[in-house]
Enzyme design. Structure first.
Site, PDB file in Angstrom:
ATOM      1  N   GLU A   1      59.478  25.502 -18.683  1.00 11.49           N
ATOM      2  CA  GLU A   1      59.392  24.050 -18.838  1.00 11.49           C
ATOM      3  C   GLU A   1      60.777  23.401 -18.796  1.00 11.49           C
ATOM      4  O   GLU A   1      60.956  22.312 -18.237  1.00 11.49           O
ATOM      5  CB  GLU A   1      58.684  23.693 -20.152  1.00 11.49           C
ATOM      6  CG  GLU A   1      57.259  24.212 -20.272  1.00 11.49           C
ATOM      7  CD  GLU A   1      56.273  23.522 -19.343  1.00 11.49           C
ATOM      8  OE1 GLU A   1      56.686  22.607 -18.593  1.00 11.49           O
ATOM      9  OE2 GLU A   1      55.084  23.892 -19.374  1.00 11.49           O
TER      10      GLU A   1
ATOM     11  N   ASP B   1      50.339  29.747 -10.355  1.00 11.48           N
ATOM     12  CA  ASP B   1      50.452  28.728  -9.318  1.00 11.48           C
ATOM     13  C   ASP B   1      51.840  28.541  -8.714  1.00 11.48           C
ATOM     14  O   ASP B   1      52.051  28.706  -7.506  1.00 11.48           O
ATOM     15  CB  ASP B   1      49.911  27.389  -9.832  1.00 11.48           C
ATOM     16  CG  ASP B   1      50.382  27.048 -11.253  1.00 11.48           C
ATOM     17  OD1 ASP B   1      51.231  27.787 -11.796  1.00 11.48           O
ATOM     18  OD2 ASP B   1      49.907  26.045 -11.802  1.00 11.48           O
TER      19      ASP B   1
ATOM     20  N   GLU C   1      38.938  19.657 -15.226  1.00  9.76           N
ATOM     21  CA  GLU C   1      40.028  20.630 -15.342  1.00  9.76           C
ATOM     22  C   GLU C   1      39.625  21.989 -14.772  1.00  9.76           C
ATOM     23  O   GLU C   1      40.400  22.644 -14.099  1.00  9.76           O
ATOM     24  CB  GLU C   1      40.424  20.749 -16.817  1.00  9.76           C
ATOM     25  CG  GLU C   1      41.512  21.749 -17.124  1.00  9.76           C
ATOM     26  CD  GLU C   1      42.914  21.282 -16.770  1.00  9.76           C
ATOM     27  OE1 GLU C   1      43.861  22.026 -17.063  1.00  9.76           O
ATOM     28  OE2 GLU C   1      43.062  20.196 -16.199  1.00  9.76           O
TER      29      GLU C   1
ATOM     30  N   GLU D   1      48.058  17.529  -9.302  1.00  7.12           N
ATOM     31  CA  GLU D   1      47.992  18.477  -8.187  1.00  7.12           C
ATOM     32  C   GLU D   1      47.153  17.988  -7.006  1.00  7.12           C
ATOM     33  O   GLU D   1      47.493  18.229  -5.844  1.00  7.12           O
ATOM     34  CB  GLU D   1      47.462  19.832  -8.675  1.00  7.12           C
ATOM     35  CG  GLU D   1      48.416  20.589  -9.559  1.00  7.12           C
ATOM     36  CD  GLU D   1      48.453  20.069 -10.998  1.00  7.12           C
ATOM     37  OE1 GLU D   1      49.413  20.405 -11.725  1.00  7.12           O
ATOM     38  OE2 GLU D   1      47.503  19.331 -11.387  1.00  7.12           O
TER      39      GLU D   1
END
Length: 596
Positions: free
Chosen positions: A193, A329, A446, A500
């Site tokens: 992050e 991902d 989601e 996304e």
């Protein structure tokens, strides 16, 4: 006065007038800056002064701890060297022509509406949560979940720049200059992050504005992250003990981490080496990615890596679960993008093209499927694969996090001159757009399941079979009869303000030039803006299958860093963040592509 100089002044004057009177102010300001990179820097400065956009003098406050002073017990190797600039990139973006006046007027109104929503969120953050990591959009309170270094502020810098909000941008830069990376609100720092939000945000804002304060602070946080490589085997830690890292005695690498975490450092470290000329960052990440490269074809699904890997053992092979969704991902996302940034001439960067092609072929043949839908749409969805004793088994479960993959395949189609990749990317992006449109709120969940089309090639569309649909739905304990036809579950029915899907729509628009993508983007934006609006900003919603769903007091920094940025870029001038000039990291931060 020499004739050539007179002509130059006349041309500059014409450009100034054209920019000032015919471009929206935010796009005009961006053009001014780009002019400085492509032409005369002096002319760019003159234009900036004319438009009252000359950057103020801001001095960085040095953090309370100098991360470059750490005496490493296990210093990383300083080779390979940073490759020379990539000079032979193929054209990525469509060759756009200027919109007709009616079309331009519509897109301008859409652009302004996205900016209005962003401004509301930014203003609330500024008044309610300034210098905190995130605003809570219902209560107006705040949360520090990423070390307390003002994640939303740093993450939003480049969006402020793109939207022409220069006063807000420079106010934010002034605040960034005071961030103390020597202190943390948490005992451990999340490497992933911190890299994508803080380092990525600072690098992109520097690439756009050229403000030296941003470069200074990027180096500070870059050196902090570099300290995570002070380990016996040269692999980075997933969570860095803040105080231990300062001592330099060596850190302990975790036994198991999600593969996306170590796999999502390449772009930021490579770009930091490019702008500083210090190759240590690139060398560290090159050794890390060598491990993935060497193990790529030894896994249970050759060409891809399992969702969990061991950095302590340098084991990226053991495991039976494969996905391009959450946990994995951005590992895959960074491979074609690293190729775009670094090229394939140097042996140390050639591996990114090799790994890209291998994983794209493997995923295309194993993870993607055509779902059975009432309209037999020609779309693809990305599922998951488990490799057990009987071989690979495709699970038709997908998630919002997987929706970046359509744009990535489209980008790969241009980078690697593959119509098959581009066509696959378009079908995947249409699949996520279909999921948005199917639910009553106009937003996809989601996580969800659909029904696989039968046959040896599951990528071929099939006709609707009501009996088969009912049988497949009955197998799912989470099935509810009010779900849209074709969906057998909405396992996690929330929408968390994720970017996304619109990311892929944006990339398909910029690569193909097909206006259908802009219309899709507008439908998505209206749905998202309406369902998530709050007094202060925008909030996650609990159930996309319920119009007027209960909201959650949650708004991560990616709402302004990614989601609204991608919406905005769909309607802005197509030269704003051209895909021929920038590559975007997984937090939508654009890094300028060097031209040699």
């Amino acid at each position: 006065m020499p004739r050539v100089r007179t002509r130059h002044i006349a041309i500059c004057a014409f450009i100034v007038l054209w920019i000032y009177y015919f471009l929206p102010r935010d796009e005009a300001l961006t053009y001014v800056h780009n002019y400085g990179h492509r032409g005369s820097h002096g002319s760019a400065v003159a234009l900036a002064r004319y438009m009252n956009d000359y950057p103020p003098h801001i001095t960085a406050t040095q953090s309370s701890f100098d991360w470059s002073s750490v005496n490493f017990t296990y210093p990383p190797r300083l080779t390979p060297k940073l490759p020379a600039p990539f000079t032979k990139r193929p054209r990525i973006q469509h060759n756009f022509k200027r919109d007709s006046r009616p079309v331009a007027a519509v897109q301008e109104q859409r652009r302004i509406e996205v900016k209005r929503v962003f401004r509301k969120s930014w203003t609330s953050y500024r008044s309610q949560a300034w210098m905190k990591d995130a605003l809570k959009p219902i209560s107006g309170e705040y949360v520090d979940q990423f070390s307390g270094w003002a994640a939303t502020l740093v993450d939003s810098l480049d969006t402020l720049w793109m939207m022409g909000m220069r006063d807000d941008f420079y106010e934010a830069v002034e605040a960034v200059a005071t961030i103390d990376f020597g202190k943390s609100t948490a005992p451990s720092v999340n490497t992933f992050e911190t890299c994508i939000r803080y380092l990525g945000g600072l690098l992109a804002a520097y690439d756009l504005s050229g403000h030296e304060v941003l470069k200074t602070k990027a180096i500070e946080i870059g050196d902090l992250l570099y300290a995570g490589f002070n380990t016996k085997n040269g692999m980075p830690v997933d969570f860095m003990n803040f105080e231990d890292a300062k001592k330099g005695g060596g850190l302990t690498v975790e036994g198991q981490v999600v593969s996306a975490s170590p796999g999502t450092i390449t772009l930021e470290f490579s770009r930091l080496s490019q702008i500083t000329g210090d190759g240590k960052y690139y060398a560290a990440v090159a050794h890390l990615m060598d491990v993935f490269h060497q193990g790529q074809h030894d896994t249970e699904l050759p060409g891809m890596w399992p969702m969990y890997v061991s950095m302590s053992e340098k084991d990226v092979v053991t495991g039976h679960q494969f996905s391009i969704g959450g946990n994995a991902d951005s590992l895959y996302e960074y491979l074609p993008k690293a190729h775009a940034l670094l090229g394939s001439v140097d042996p140390s960067s050639k591996m990114y093209e090799i790994m890209s092609r291998a994983f794209m072929d493997t995923a295309m043949n194993n993870l993607f499927f055509a779902p059975m839908t009432p309209g037999s749409e020609d779309i693809l969805i990305s599922g998951n694969v488990d490799v057990l004793a009987d071989g690979p088994t495709l699970d038709p479960e997908s998630e919002h996090l997987s929706c970046f993959i359509g744009g990535l395949y489209a980008l790969g189609g241009r980078l690697f001159n593959s119509d098959e990749y581009l066509d696959t990317g378009a079908k995947l992006a249409r699949g996520c757009a279909y999921a948005y449109k199917s639910f009553p709120t106009g937003i996809m969940p989601e996580r969800y399941n659909m029904v696989l089309c039968p046959g040896p090639d599951r990528r071929i569309p099939c006709t609707w079979d009501e009996v088969r649909y009912a049988e497949e739905a009955a197998k799912r304990s989470q099935y509810k009869s009010d779900l849209p036809k074709g969906f057998t579950t909405a396992k996690d029915p929330r929408y968390l303000l994720r970017p996304e899907a619109i990311e892929s729509v944006f990339i398909l628009w910029r690569i193909t030039g097909d206006p259908v993508w802009r219309e899709t983007a507008w439908e998505m934006f209206q749905a998202v803006a309406n369902a998530t609006d709050t007094q202060y900003a925008n909030a996650a919603i609990m159930d996309v299958n319920v119009v007027g769903s209960r909201q959650e007091d949650y708004m991560e920094s990616f709402w302004m860093a990614e989601t609204l940025k991608y919406f905005y870029l769909c309607f802005a001038d197509t030269e704003l963040i051209s895909l021929d000039d920038f590559v975007l990291n997984t937090e939508a931060h654009p890094f300028r592509l060097s031209r040699g």
